[in-house]
Write an enzyme that holds these catalytic residues in place. Sequence first.
Site, short mmCIF file in Angstrom:
data_model
loop_
_atom_site.label_atom_id
_atom_site.label_comp_id
_atom_site.label_asym_id
_atom_site.label_seq_id
_atom_site.Cartn_x
_atom_site.Cartn_y
_atom_site.Cartn_z
N ASP A 28 0.86 -1.19 0.06
CA ASP A 28 -0.03 0.12 -0.01
C ASP A 28 1.06 1.36 0.13
OD1 ASP A 28 -2.54 1.34 0.20
OD2 ASP A 28 -2.00 1.77 2.31
N GLU A 60 5.85 7.80 -4.14
CA GLU A 60 4.61 7.50 -4.58
C GLU A 60 4.23 8.77 -5.21
OE1 GLU A 60 2.38 7.41 -0.85
OE2 GLU A 60 3.52 5.55 -0.11
N HIS A 100 -1.98 3.59 -1.28
CA HIS A 100 -1.64 4.37 -0.04
C HIS A 100 -3.15 4.69 0.37
CE1 HIS A 100 1.24 6.71 2.78
NE2 HIS A 100 0.10 6.22 3.51
#
Length: 416
Positions: free
Chosen positions: A264, A269, A292
């Site tokens: 996750d 990111e 996430h």
Amino acid sequence: MAKTSLDKSKIKILLLEGVHQSAVDNLLNAGYTNIEHLPTSLDEATLIEKISDVHFIGIRSRTQLNERVFEAAEKLVAVGCFCIGTNQVDLDAALVRGIPVFNAPFSNTRSVAELVLAEAIMLLRGIPEKSHRAHQGGWLKSAKNSHEARGKTLGIIGYGSIGSQLSVLSESLGFDVIYYDVVTKLAMGNARQVASLEELLARADVVSLHVPDLASTRWMIGEAEIALMKPDSILINASRGSVVVIEALAEALEAGRLAGAAVDVFPVEPKGNEEEFVSPLRGLANVILTPHIGGSTLEAQENIGIEVSEKLVTYSDNGTTVSSVNFPEVALPAHPGKHRLLHIHDNVPGVLSEINRVLSENDINILGQYLQTNERIGYVVIDVDKDYGTRALDALSQVSHTKRVRVLYSESSFQG
Ligand SMILES: NC(=O)c1ccc[n+]([C@@H]2O[C@H](COP(=O)([O-])OP(=O)(O)OC[C@H]3O[C@@H](n4cnc5c(N)ncnc54)[C@H](O)[C@@H]3O)[C@@H](O)[C@H]2O)c1
Ligand SMILES: O=C(O)CC[C@@H](O)C(=O)O
């Protein structure tokens, strides 16, 4: 040293990253009307420009509050992290400027634990691959590599809020739970703490990570640790992207060493939903990739909005710093009929006596005094019997080692 005088309506609050509306409603109800509420994070240059006149900022995990940003944040009074993790904030840079940082340590715990448990079951059954094939018109009807959760060993690394909640939920499904933590933790149910990370990795069928981002947890699961895991076991990471060496995980999955993974959080990111997600895990079989969203449920986000905005309002109205992650914690009573002076200073000997001397010299009568310190700063709260105008603010500002001075009037307006 910050020393200004403001009415509540002039206190500027910047909320980023789509912080839940419950926060805005709470702030408005408390009389804070100057709120800018943006759906995304801001790049550093824009944030630096914008933050110069902001008194309170609310962020989630994407916004980086580093030294350069704090340097530009001349009026910043407090930070609210509308999430659990605070690794995106330079807590020391905030502390040395007398800025407390608050978060929501429990509001999304349940959401993460539920997701991880669901992923463990899905991965034990090989569902990601079977689902993918079916979407493409395939039909992978087979019991091969498909297992019940009952009787399997779940190894939890980091037995804090999320790890221990996951422990309870997964035991109820029949998992045997073992956990590794650097601290001795009370076991939930029949779970057992193991003595080392190595032991946990060697025994677990499913390994799930729930540690914070610390120097000691950075890249704690790499090639050597994955090599210790049982063949065909499963790795789940919903903690922080810095905990797992993602290339080592990708190699182990490609080589068939591990049966699957759910991830996750990633070392890098995307900054927003429009940006491409790049990862060596893309396209691998029996791997669940999520953006996430471990804590992203409507329930959790609403609760977080309420919890963190309440902490900001309480600090602004009353001076209470309970549950701040970087600041001396002071729990303060309400102060009807009294005016409250807040003084934040370097924690060096003699400041308190200087404060009292200065107040006495200015004929300012003290009704109550609260002090708390940590290694770096001291936080003194002084209740006085009347509005001394700017006299008190000016007097306290002259005390050596002062970082910040604020006055809270009895009717809760703010000067900071
Ligand atoms: N994916 C998401 O959306 C999401 C949501 C919430 C929290 N998180 C992350 O989950 C993690 C855990 O959150 P939490 O609320 O349970 O934290 P917590 O502080 O309650 O628990 C962390 C536990 O890890 C232990 N620990 C620390 N260093 C360790 C080490 N080197 N080895 C083993 N154990 C160690 C601590 O002693 C503690 O028991 C954090 O990184 C948080 O940021 C992610
Ligand atoms: O909401 C977020 O951006 C972060 C969620 C999670 O990682 C947390 O730390 O609570």
